[in-house]
Enzyme design. Structure first.
Site, PDB file in Angstrom:
ATOM      1  N   GLU A  56       0.774  -1.132   0.080  1.00 20.47           N
ATOM      2  CA  GLU A  56      -0.177  -0.189   0.002  1.00 20.47           C
ATOM      3  C   GLU A  56       0.742   1.241   0.084  1.00 20.47           C
ATOM      4  O   GLU A  56       0.606   2.212  -0.662  1.00 20.47           O
ATOM      5  CB  GLU A  56      -1.086   0.010   1.176  1.00 20.47           C
ATOM      6  CG  GLU A  56      -2.076  -0.984   1.156  1.00 20.47           C
ATOM      7  CD  GLU A  56      -1.679  -2.498   1.363  1.00 20.47           C
ATOM      8  OE1 GLU A  56      -0.750  -2.630   2.056  1.00 20.47           O
ATOM      9  OE2 GLU A  56      -2.545  -3.308   1.198  1.00 20.47           O
ATOM     10  N   HIS A 126     -11.843  -6.068   7.635  1.00 21.16           N
ATOM     11  CA  HIS A 126     -12.743  -5.637   6.376  1.00 21.16           C
ATOM     12  C   HIS A 126     -14.124  -4.901   6.590  1.00 21.16           C
ATOM     13  O   HIS A 126     -14.964  -5.024   5.910  1.00 21.16           O
ATOM     14  CB  HIS A 126     -13.189  -7.177   5.709  1.00 21.16           C
ATOM     15  CG  HIS A 126     -12.009  -7.812   5.359  1.00 21.16           C
ATOM     16  ND1 HIS A 126     -11.432  -8.684   6.263  1.00 21.16           N
ATOM     17  CD2 HIS A 126     -11.338  -8.061   4.133  1.00 21.16           C
ATOM     18  CE1 HIS A 126     -10.364  -9.308   5.562  1.00 21.16           C
ATOM     19  NE2 HIS A 126     -10.493  -8.974   4.589  1.00 21.16           N
TER      20      HIS A 126
END
Lengths: 322, 281
Positions: A56, A126
């Site tokens: 990321e 999530h």
């Protein structure tokens, strides 16, 4: 179109209009884990829609570099929960680029997209709503749509905007939310909150999925309590539309803010603080925040964790009876 | 919701036959369904995975609705006001003692604690329905019975701290109370060692203090008159959703404890909208 299709449509429009625009991230080439980029690589080629390594920090760092050269960078972070390795790039590089260079350089053509919010079974990694971390960072914009029509218009505005933007997409709505969405480009302005429903007794503010929850609460309040609620979708978290919210609270005298993210230091705190400064004498009751608990996002306990309509309704009821 | 069809069992020659206990209960309406977990009463010969929220075959007796209003006036035990007040005060005192002792355990002041959250109505309703001299064998969440009978706070503390004032002489972990004077046998840790098998039973909403009172009083009357045992299954909401608040930090900050209590209060009023049936004891 559903929400993921409206995203695809926006990206399609952006790549068609702007020959410098590129889309990159983990697994975007085949269409993405939520199908947001389906068909784009076939249409625009592998030089414009491509995968990155699982990194990321690298995704955002690379995106900054692309943007500094003047090309339009649309980066995808696979889940907002995974954005944190890129936090330094966002906060210390992207957000400060224009400022630290005296406007000689900027990465304004960078947009970062990420799936966001609870999904029923996402648990700790999530389900997160990390907007509050980024709200504290001058130099970037943070935007969260509530629906397919809103998503396309807001995403296109973020891509056009000359500042680095973070665009959080409510993943629970990707398939569930369906609307008539125009195929051609259109733009919904950033930093403008929208009054979805006018009312006289209570102002309720939310963003993303939670807007639909407070809409239900408004209906319940009208039916069970005869209370008229004004509903505001904030849409842009940073910079946020203080004027629309304050104008509403001056009228109603009561404010309820709701978000899934934990209560302490959540964005409702910023709204609450500003409103009490601007509207102190108009307030009939303390400002109410109905939020997630100060815990990590739990798995099996999700139904108890989220600020559902019953918690919001109960808070509203107490506010009315104050 | 119920498993479809009349249950059948196969008899030797392969012909189906009715199973004696094969009836499933119908529920008056979805809003009236009890939310407690339980097992189906009948046999079935089809392989059918049951959804977690399929409800019990045994209905749950209650007197009050969730707002505390009496549903059927004939079930009102019509207790004198001072008794009802004593029930309420005891439940509240128990809950308050629990909060303090739970925090004490988290702070390391006592080694162990089990709260009585959710069982206040069960303890106090049953204690009120018994004679004060009836002998009670508790598990370890029946502190409310002792409290109703007048066990002083000092002695609860003494047992938890194991100091010289403890009649149990400091031998057991906290919450293992007992009192000869109040006819409450000292609690021991092993579970389910003293429950008889195969007896008449009723299922009761354990949060409904009047339902517990009525059931206990009737069970006692019949037990004495008919010389047989009765089982009252007092159902209460598991506090397992509270587990969502554990282990965030080594020691829970005060604000988190407030949020935990806020959820407990919320579930008392709005519990029917949550999948509490998934959280078994």
């Amino acid at each position: 179109m559903n929400l993921f299709q409206s995203i695809t449509s926006a990206l399609d429009n952006a790549l068609a209009k702007d020959p410098t625009a590129v889309i990159f991230g983990e697994d975007v080439a085949f269409g993405g884990v939520f199908r947001c980029t389906v068909g784009l690589r076939d249409k625009y080629g592998k030089d414009r829609v491509f995968n990155t390594p699982l990194c990321e920090q690298g995704i955002v760092g690379f995106g900054i570099g692309v943007a500094v050269t003047g090309a339009t960078a649309i980066a995808e972070i696979q889940f907002a929960d995974y954005i944190f390795p890129a936090f330094d790039q966002i906060v210390n590089e992207a957000a400060k680029y224009r400022y630290r260079s005296g406007d000689l350089f900027n990465c304004g053509s960078l947009t970062i997209r990420a799936p966001w919010g609870c999904v029923g079974h996402g648990a700790l990694y999530h389900s997160q709503s990390p907007e509050a971390f980024f709200a504290h960072c001058p130099g970037i914009k943070v935007v969260i749509p509530r629906s397919p029509v809103q998503a396309k218009g807001l995403l296109l505005s973020c891509i056009e905007d000359k500042n680095p933007c973070i665009f959080f997409e409510p993943k629970i709505l990707y398939r569930a939310a369906v609307e008539q969405v125009p195929v051609e480009s259109y733009y919904i302005p950033l930093s403008q909150a929208e009054v979805l429903q006018e009312g006289s007794d209570v102002t309720m503010v939310a963003w993303g999925t939670q807007v639909h929850v407070i809409k239900d609460v408004a209906t319940m309040a009208q039916e069970k309590l005869g209370v008229s609620c004004e509903i505001i979708d904030l849409k842009t978290i940073l910079p946020w539309d203080t004027e629309t919210v304050c104008k509403s609270v001056v009228k109603t005298g009561r404010l309820l803010i709701s978000h899934e993210a934990p209560l302490t230091g959540g964005f409702a705190a910023e709204i609450s603080s500003t409103v009490q400064e601007e509207c102190f004498l108009n307030l009939e009751a303390p400002i109410s925040r109905v939020c997630g608990y100060d815990t990590p996002f739990p798995h099996i306990f999700e139904p108890f964790y989220i600020p559902d309509k019953w918690k919001c309704y109960d808070a509203l009821r107490q506010m009315i009876n104050y | 919701h119920h498993l479809g069809g009349a249950p059948r069992g196969l008899v030797g020659n392969g012909a189906p036959s009715q199973h004696a206990a094969g009836q499933q209960e119908e529920f008056p309406s979805p809003a009236e369904r009890p939310q407690f977990p339980g097992a189906s009463a009948a046999f079935v010969d089809t392989l059918d995975f049951i959804q977690p929220n399929v409800l019990a075959g045994i209905p749950v007796y209650r007197v009050m609705d969730r707002q505390g209003q009496i549903l059927n006036p004939s079930q009102d035990p019509q207790l004198p006001a001072e008794t009802v007040l004593k029930l309420y005060k005891t439940m509240t005192l128990l809950n308050t003692m629990d909060r303090i002792l739970y925090e004490s355990q988290r702070q390391g002041r006592i080694s162990f604690y089990m709260t009585n959250y959710g069982e206040e109505g069960t303890h106090v309703g049953s204690a009120a329905a018994l004679d004060p001299t009836d002998l009670v064998f508790g598990q370890y969440r029946e502190a409310g019975v002792l409290m109703y009978r007048g066990y002083p706070l000092d002695l609860f503390m003494a047992q938890c701290y194991g100091h010289a004032g403890d009649p149990g002489k400091g031998r057991q972990m906290p919450v293992h109370y007992g009192s000869r004077d109040l006819h409450f046998v000292t609690i021991s840790s092993p579970l389910a060692t003293q429950i008889p098998q195969g007896i008449l039973s009723i299922r009761v909403d354990g949060n409904d203090v009047f339902a517990v009172y009525n059931a206990t009083r009737e069970a006692r009357r019949r037990a004495v008159a008919e010389n047989q045992p009765f089982l009252i299954e007092a159902m209460t909401y598991s506090r397992s959703p509270q587990l969502l608040f554990s282990d965030v930090y080594c020691d829970a900050p005060p604000r988190l404890a407030q949020q935990r209590d806020g959820l407990a209060r919320h579930l008392r009023l709005y519990g029917e909208h949550y999948p509490l049936a998934l959280f078994d004891k």
